[in-house]
Scaffold this motif. Structure first.
Motif, PDB file in Angstrom:
ATOM      1  N   GLU A   1       1.130  -1.285   0.141  1.00  0.00           N
ATOM      2  CA  GLU A   1       0.390  -0.318   0.290  1.00  0.00           C
ATOM      3  C   GLU A   1       1.119   1.224   0.010  1.00  0.00           C
ATOM      4  N   LEU A   2       2.149   0.991  -0.220  1.00  0.00           N
ATOM      5  CA  LEU A   2       3.236   2.164   0.012  1.00  0.00           C
ATOM      6  C   LEU A   2       2.895   3.464  -1.627  1.00  0.00           C
ATOM      7  N   SER A   3       2.390   2.397  -2.883  1.00  0.00           N
ATOM      8  CA  SER A   3       1.783   4.071  -3.522  1.00  0.00           C
ATOM      9  C   SER A   3       0.723   4.683  -2.766  1.00  0.00           C
ATOM     10  N   LYS A   4       0.160   4.607  -1.672  1.00  0.00           N
ATOM     11  CA  LYS A   4      -0.750   5.265  -1.548  1.00  0.00           C
ATOM     12  C   LYS A   4      -0.557   6.693  -1.200  1.00  0.00           C
ATOM     13  N   ILE A   5       1.189   6.455  -0.095  1.00  0.00           N
ATOM     14  CA  ILE A   5       1.689   8.181  -0.214  1.00  0.00           C
ATOM     15  C   ILE A   5       3.084   8.014  -0.715  1.00  0.00           C
ATOM     16  N   GLY A   6       2.613   8.194  -2.171  1.00  0.00           N
ATOM     17  CA  GLY A   6       3.889   8.194  -2.898  1.00  0.00           C
ATOM     18  C   GLY A   6       4.506   9.643  -3.640  1.00  0.00           C
ATOM     19  N   ASP A   7       3.601  10.391  -2.987  1.00  0.00           N
ATOM     20  CA  ASP A   7       3.697  11.559  -3.941  1.00  0.00           C
ATOM     21  C   ASP A   7       3.794  12.674  -2.356  1.00  0.00           C
ATOM     22  N   GLN A   8       3.558  12.003  -1.301  1.00  0.00           N
ATOM     23  CA  GLN A   8       3.396  12.656   0.084  1.00  0.00           C
ATOM     24  C   GLN A   8       4.996  12.624   0.882  1.00  0.00           C
ATOM     25  N   GLU A   9       5.375  13.760   0.889  1.00  0.00           N
ATOM     26  CA  GLU A   9       6.233  14.187   1.724  1.00  0.00           C
ATOM     27  C   GLU A   9       6.898  13.498   3.204  1.00  0.00           C
ATOM     28  N   LEU A  10       7.687  12.403   2.978  1.00  0.00           N
ATOM     29  CA  LEU A  10       8.182  11.862   4.478  1.00  0.00           C
ATOM     30  C   LEU A  10       9.328  12.506   4.530  1.00  0.00           C
ATOM     31  N   VAL A  11      10.014  12.379   6.051  1.00  0.00           N
ATOM     32  CA  VAL A  11      10.801  13.215   6.965  1.00  0.00           C
ATOM     33  C   VAL A  11      11.334  11.962   7.451  1.00  0.00           C
ATOM     34  N   TYR A  12      13.176  12.000   7.293  1.00  0.00           N
ATOM     35  CA  TYR A  12      13.276  10.800   7.757  1.00  0.00           C
ATOM     36  C   TYR A  12      14.779  11.386   8.467  1.00  0.00           C
ATOM     37  N   ALA A  13      14.777  11.663   9.926  1.00  0.00           N
ATOM     38  CA  ALA A  13      16.024  11.628  10.737  1.00  0.00           C
ATOM     39  C   ALA A  13      16.915  10.806  10.514  1.00  0.00           C
ATOM     40  N   SER A  14      17.948  11.454   9.952  1.00  0.00           N
ATOM     41  CA  SER A  14      19.576  11.221   9.441  1.00  0.00           C
ATOM     42  C   SER A  14      21.184  11.041   9.654  1.00  0.00           C
ATOM     43  N   GLN A  15      21.590  10.390   9.968  1.00  0.00           N
ATOM     44  CA  GLN A  15      22.803  10.613  10.903  1.00  0.00           C
ATOM     45  C   GLN A  15      24.193  11.614  10.092  1.00  0.00           C
ATOM     46  N   GLY A  16      23.651  11.061   8.648  1.00  0.00           N
ATOM     47  CA  GLY A  16      24.442  11.467   7.353  1.00  0.00           C
ATOM     48  C   GLY A  16      24.366  10.943   6.070  1.00  0.00           C
ATOM     49  N   ALA A  17      24.417  11.004   4.820  1.00  0.00           N
ATOM     50  CA  ALA A  17      24.166  10.360   4.225  1.00  0.00           C
ATOM     51  C   ALA A  17      25.290   8.984   3.577  1.00  0.00           C
ATOM     52  N   THR A  18      26.293   9.470   4.615  1.00  0.00           N
ATOM     53  CA  THR A  18      27.123   8.077   3.850  1.00  0.00           C
ATOM     54  C   THR A  18      27.434   7.053   5.575  1.00  0.00           C
ATOM     55  N   SER A  19      26.991   7.704   6.237  1.00  0.00           N
ATOM     56  CA  SER A  19      26.645   6.796   7.831  1.00  0.00           C
ATOM     57  C   SER A  19      26.209   5.090   6.903  1.00  0.00           C
ATOM     58  N   LEU A  20      25.626   4.586   8.276  1.00  0.00           N
ATOM     59  CA  LEU A  20      24.888   3.545   8.172  1.00  0.00           C
ATOM     60  C   LEU A  20      23.743   3.844   7.147  1.00  0.00           C
ATOM     61  N   ASP A  21      22.493   5.679   7.495  1.00  0.00           N
ATOM     62  CA  ASP A  21      21.628   5.343   6.760  1.00  0.00           C
ATOM     63  C   ASP A  21      22.004   5.757   5.434  1.00  0.00           C
ATOM     64  N   LEU A  22      23.212   5.433   4.371  1.00  0.00           N
ATOM     65  CA  LEU A  22      23.149   5.241   3.109  1.00  0.00           C
ATOM     66  C   LEU A  22      22.089   4.000   3.701  1.00  0.00           C
ATOM     67  N   VAL A  23      22.030   3.339   4.151  1.00  0.00           N
ATOM     68  CA  VAL A  23      20.941   2.004   3.533  1.00  0.00           C
ATOM     69  C   VAL A  23      19.210   2.408   3.427  1.00  0.00           C
ATOM     70  N   PRO A  24      19.237   3.121   4.720  1.00  0.00           N
ATOM     71  CA  PRO A  24      17.873   3.608   4.290  1.00  0.00           C
ATOM     72  C   PRO A  24      17.416   4.409   3.811  1.00  0.00           C
ATOM     73  N   LEU A  25      19.104   5.373   3.049  1.00  0.00           N
ATOM     74  CA  LEU A  25      18.482   6.590   2.297  1.00  0.00           C
ATOM     75  C   LEU A  25      17.980   5.763   0.319  1.00  0.00           C
ATOM     76  N   LEU A  26      19.217   5.208   0.253  1.00  0.00           N
ATOM     77  CA  LEU A  26      18.983   3.431  -1.191  1.00  0.00           C
ATOM     78  C   LEU A  26      17.552   3.284  -1.413  1.00  0.00           C
ATOM     79  N   ALA A  27      17.294   2.387  -0.179  1.00  0.00           N
ATOM     80  CA  ALA A  27      15.975   1.484  -0.287  1.00  0.00           C
ATOM     81  C   ALA A  27      14.561   2.356  -0.319  1.00  0.00           C
ATOM     82  N   PHE A  28      14.478   3.473   0.266  1.00  0.00           N
ATOM     83  CA  PHE A  28      13.838   4.573   0.380  1.00  0.00           C
ATOM     84  C   PHE A  28      13.343   5.127  -1.328  1.00  0.00           C
TER      85      PHE A  28
END
Length: 366
Positions: free
Chosen positions: A151-178
């Motif tokens: 059901e993720l297509s329901k929110i495909g156009d909606q801006e979500l906010v993710y609180a990240s430690q940095g683009a090259t931290s382990l949060d690179l994984v969710p960055l690519l996944a999302f």
């Protein structure tokens, strides 16, 4: 499922030849290995008290117990440079005599995979004797009305906010996944840990989050039970052949690749997906490897691999592992090689894609 192609290590010299070449103690020049009376330094390129330090200090007594001669195993913290400094120093200084062991984490592997110019270590030249995985779960606010990944297509156009430690931290994984899921996510950098991200989610400042397995069980499951959060997927784990499987801690949740197929209808054959798999493997499925220096004789390598296999099966370790190791199977013995390669290998095209993506989207200079 995705497979990671195997790559052969350079064969180690025969024990007697290596002993002559490197001046190893006499006991290590024979087929049998005896560490009696020796002290082994387990280098950890992080400060005391962090996840990798806790992991090594938990494992050290069991390693000492099962190595031949039951040596003293101490943890040596060499922090700095986001773990690059200590790892560089280990490669430059550690002798291949079995008395020095290195433990790193995804935050050490990521700079290597990204081609960071500060890196002086080459994982292909180190020899793995243990790989420890970890896991995590991504979740959304229940108020978004998404029951599962289909059901993720329901929110495909909606801006979500993710609180990240940095683009090259382990949060690179969710960055690519999302991004692969087609979600519109704004990554707000500067968090000091995933705990900060969870608190931002609870305050309504973040609208998508993930937590590692232990933190999820402790802090997020109560939100799920209260009806305010909905789990969407786990990162999953890799089996000894490099195939993605469901996380044993969350067997009822789809892993990310399943969720991706649920959301988009297919698993992409793309450089972007290859990049995700490389960093997922390094950041989660094979997050913490323990390695011996290049040139360590085969008999010493075999002794370490057997000791870690015995340690992982030790009833005392099994009873005490709790939140340190969780329910994840430790890669030991013959199972160590494939997961190690997952953690430390990336296709050059995928590396270049990630570098260009981070530079153009987030102004990251490597």
């Amino acid at each position: 499922m995705t497979r990671i192609d195997r790559r052969k290590f350079l064969a180690a010299s025969a024990a007697a030849v290596a002993a002559a070449s490197f001046g190893l103690p006499k006991a290590f020049a024979q087929d049998s290995v005896d560490f009696a009376g020796e002290t082994i330094e387990w280098w950890i390129p992080f400060s005391e008290g962090g996840g990798s330090d806790v992991w090594a200090r938990f494992m050290a007594p069991y390693l000492a117990k099962h190595l031949p001669g039951q040596p003293n195993v101490i943890v040596r913290n060499v922090p700095g440079g986001g773990s690059i400094t200590g790892t560089n120093e280990f490669v430059a200084r550690a002798r291949p005599d079995g008395l020095s062991l290195l433990g790193t984490s995804g935050s050490t592997q990521f700079p290597f995979l990204l081609g960071d110019t500060r890196v002086r270590y080459d994982y292909a030249k180190l020899i793995p004797v243990l790989v420890s995985p970890t896991g995590g779960v991504a979740y959304l606010p229940a108020s978004l009305g998404v029951a599962d990944a289909s059901e993720l297509s329901k929110i495909g156009d909606q801006e979500l906010v993710y609180a990240s430690q940095g683009a090259t931290s382990l949060d690179l994984v969710p960055l690519l996944a999302f991004r692969l899921l087609g979600l519109n996510v704004r990554h707000v950098f500067g968090m000091t840990g995933r705990g900060d991200g969870r608190l931002a989610f609870e305050r309504g400042e973040a609208t998508i989050d993930y937590q590692t397995s232990s933190a999820y069980l402790t802090n997020v499951e109560p939100l799920v039970e209260a009806g305010t959060a909905v789990p969407i997927f786990s990162w999953g784990v890799l089996d000894t052949e490099g195939n993605v499987q469901r996380d044993p801690t969350f067997p009822d949740l789809p892993h990310f690749v399943e969720a991706l197929e649920m959301a988009t209808g297919a698993i992409p054959d793309s450089v972007e997906f290859d990049a995700y798999m490389a960093f997922f493997g390094s950041g989660f499925a094979a997050q913490k490897p323990a390695m011996l220096p290049e040139g360590t004789p085969e008999n010493i390598v075999a002794a370490y691999r057997q000791a870690f296999a015995d340690a992982a099966a030790d009833p005392d370790l099994q009873a005490a592992k709790g939140e340190i190791l969780g329910e994840y199977e430790q890669a030991v013995g013959d199972g160590v090689q494939t997961l190690y390669e997952v953690a430390t290998t990336i296709d050059p095209e995928a590396r270049e894609w990630v570098r260009e993506f981070l530079m153009s989207e987030y102004q990251v200079q490597l």
